[in-house]
Write an enzyme that holds these catalytic residues in place. Structure first.
Site, PDB file in Angstrom:
ATOM      1  N   SER A 108       0.842  -1.188   0.000  1.00 41.19           N
ATOM      2  CA  SER A 108       0.000   0.000   0.000  1.00 41.19           C
ATOM      3  C   SER A 108       0.878   1.239   0.000  1.00 41.19           C
ATOM      4  O   SER A 108       1.939   1.252   0.623  1.00 41.19           O
ATOM      5  CB  SER A 108      -0.914   0.012   1.228  1.00 41.19           C
ATOM      6  OG  SER A 108      -1.785   1.130   1.201  1.00 41.19           O
ATOM      7  N   LYS A 158      -3.948  -7.502   3.142  1.00 43.08           N
ATOM      8  CA  LYS A 158      -4.117  -6.395   2.194  1.00 43.08           C
ATOM      9  C   LYS A 158      -5.548  -6.333   1.677  1.00 43.08           C
ATOM     10  O   LYS A 158      -6.093  -5.250   1.446  1.00 43.08           O
ATOM     11  CB  LYS A 158      -3.137  -6.568   1.024  1.00 43.08           C
ATOM     12  CG  LYS A 158      -3.240  -5.479  -0.049  1.00 43.08           C
ATOM     13  CD  LYS A 158      -3.055  -4.081   0.519  1.00 43.08           C
ATOM     14  CE  LYS A 158      -2.769  -3.017  -0.520  1.00 43.08           C
ATOM     15  NZ  LYS A 158      -3.505  -3.038  -1.755  1.00 43.08           N
ATOM     16  N   HIS A 161      -7.458  -4.627   4.322  1.00 43.84           N
ATOM     17  CA  HIS A 161      -7.036  -3.221   4.258  1.00 43.84           C
ATOM     18  C   HIS A 161      -7.827  -2.482   3.182  1.00 43.84           C
ATOM     19  O   HIS A 161      -8.335  -1.378   3.407  1.00 43.84           O
ATOM     20  CB  HIS A 161      -5.532  -3.179   3.962  1.00 43.84           C
ATOM     21  CG  HIS A 161      -5.014  -1.857   3.483  1.00 43.84           C
ATOM     22  ND1 HIS A 161      -5.194  -1.411   2.182  1.00 43.84           N
ATOM     23  CD2 HIS A 161      -4.297  -0.890   4.108  1.00 43.84           C
ATOM     24  CE1 HIS A 161      -4.619  -0.232   2.039  1.00 43.84           C
ATOM     25  NE2 HIS A 161      -4.080   0.105   3.193  1.00 43.84           N
ATOM     26  N   ASN A 162      -7.941  -3.082   1.999  1.00 46.10           N
ATOM     27  CA  ASN A 162      -8.654  -2.416   0.918  1.00 46.10           C
ATOM     28  C   ASN A 162     -10.150  -2.348   1.186  1.00 46.10           C
ATOM     29  O   ASN A 162     -10.818  -1.384   0.789  1.00 46.10           O
ATOM     30  CB  ASN A 162      -8.382  -3.132  -0.404  1.00 46.10           C
ATOM     31  CG  ASN A 162      -7.024  -2.771  -0.981  1.00 46.10           C
ATOM     32  OD1 ASN A 162      -6.132  -2.341  -0.250  1.00 46.10           O
ATOM     33  ND2 ASN A 162      -6.855  -2.948  -2.268  1.00 46.10           N
ATOM     34  N   GLU A 165     -10.555   0.550   3.334  1.00 45.76           N
ATOM     35  CA  GLU A 165     -10.386   1.738   2.487  1.00 45.76           C
ATOM     36  C   GLU A 165     -11.700   2.084   1.786  1.00 45.76           C
ATOM     37  O   GLU A 165     -12.070   3.261   1.691  1.00 45.76           O
ATOM     38  CB  GLU A 165      -9.287   1.448   1.469  1.00 45.76           C
ATOM     39  CG  GLU A 165      -8.913   2.580   0.550  1.00 45.76           C
ATOM     40  CD  GLU A 165      -7.839   2.132  -0.425  1.00 45.76           C
ATOM     41  OE1 GLU A 165      -8.147   2.019  -1.626  1.00 45.76           O
ATOM     42  OE2 GLU A 165      -6.703   1.860   0.017  1.00 45.76           O
TER      43      GLU A 165
END
Length: 284
Positions: A108, A158, A161-162, A165
């Protein structure tokens, strides 16, 4: 470094600035140091480390398959794209049969990573992480590196994480729209700027929003269409599988689907029903 686009190219440059020797391959010969993956291998001393930064899916699969044919036992492949963690586990097993190591690295930082560093979430065996730790530490800012677990853990982390987001961006977007809809004539760019300093919702994403509003105060140059890259869907799918409630992330994903419709078939049904039961006017 295989793939020298917006991410891979900057990562290669950050590594070089950190004192590492990087040999790059890209389909664009103007960017590449070598013409083929086969030519890349003899340029590196064993054990070789190949970091793949190409689009997830078939481009990553075919690249790693080719690497498995030209690398030797003891070498290591790092997948730094947004691959599905299940695919990463499968690729690790395929390479392991040839004695080749594999690390999945969630990355990221976007186009700002060259100067700011890249947040790294990596999965793999301890020995493989130790082999590339100097590289990982050169790419990441202080505190921005986690060995999340075994192979698959990097891309799973990840993925989540996205998903987060998605939710953060949706909340900012809805808040801005509500400010703009108020009859009070609120200075929306000014409010966003104030939010960036000292408030509990300040963040780097909000900084980027402020930058976008400075460049285009009404965002008139941008169409209200937001793609979903796949990781939001995977996050929701995993939440369903694990029975973990993630309503904010799920709603943000569905909002992106709505943005991709020129006209909402569902809203047409609702408009028709409102007209039928209540005589409400419809827009032609």
């Amino acid at each position: 470094m295989v793939g020298l686009g917006r991410m891979g190219g900057n990562m290669a440059e950050r590594l070089r600035r950190g004192g590492h020797v990087v040999v790059g391959f890209d389909r664009d010969p103007e960017l590449a140091d070598v013409k083929t993956l086969a030519e890349l291998v003899p340029q590196l001393p064993p054990p070789r480390v190949i970091w793949v930064m190409v689009p997830a899916g078939e481009p990553t699969r075919s690249t790693i398959t080719q690497l498995g044919e030209v690398l030797s036992a003891g070498d290591l492949v790092v997948d730094g794209g947004n691959s599905n963690y299940r695919d990463s586990i499968a690729r690790s097993q395929e390479l392991a049969a040839k004695g080749i190591g594999f690390v999945d690295a969630g990355v990221s930082g976007g186009v700002w990573g060259l100067d700011n560093g890249y947040g790294l979430m990596v999965g793999g065996d301890d020995a493989h992480i130790a082999l590339i730790r100097p590289v990982l530490e050169a790419l990441a800012p202080e505190g921005g590196l986690v060995h999340a677990g075994p192979v698959g853990a990097g891309h799973f982390t990840k993925m989540v994480h996205n998903g987060i987001e998605y939710g953060l961006m949706q909340a900012y977007a809805e808040g801005m729209e509500l400010l703009a809809a108020s009859e009070l004539g609120i200075d929306v760019p000014g409010a966003v700027e104030a939010w960036r300093h000292g408030t509990v919702i300040r963040s780097w994403l909000l900084d980027l929003l402020g930058r976008a509003l400075t460049e285009d105060p009404g965002l008139a140059k941008i169409k209200g269409w937001a793609d979903d890259s796949g990781e939001g869907r995977w996050t929701v799918e995993e939440a369903v599988r694990l029975a973990v409630p993630i309503p904010a992330i799920a709603a943000a994903l569905f909002a992106r689907f709505s943005s991709q419709q020129d006209e909402s078939p569902a809203m047409k049904v609702i408009a028709a029903l409102r007209q039928q039961f209540g005589g409400h006017a419809v827009h032609q």
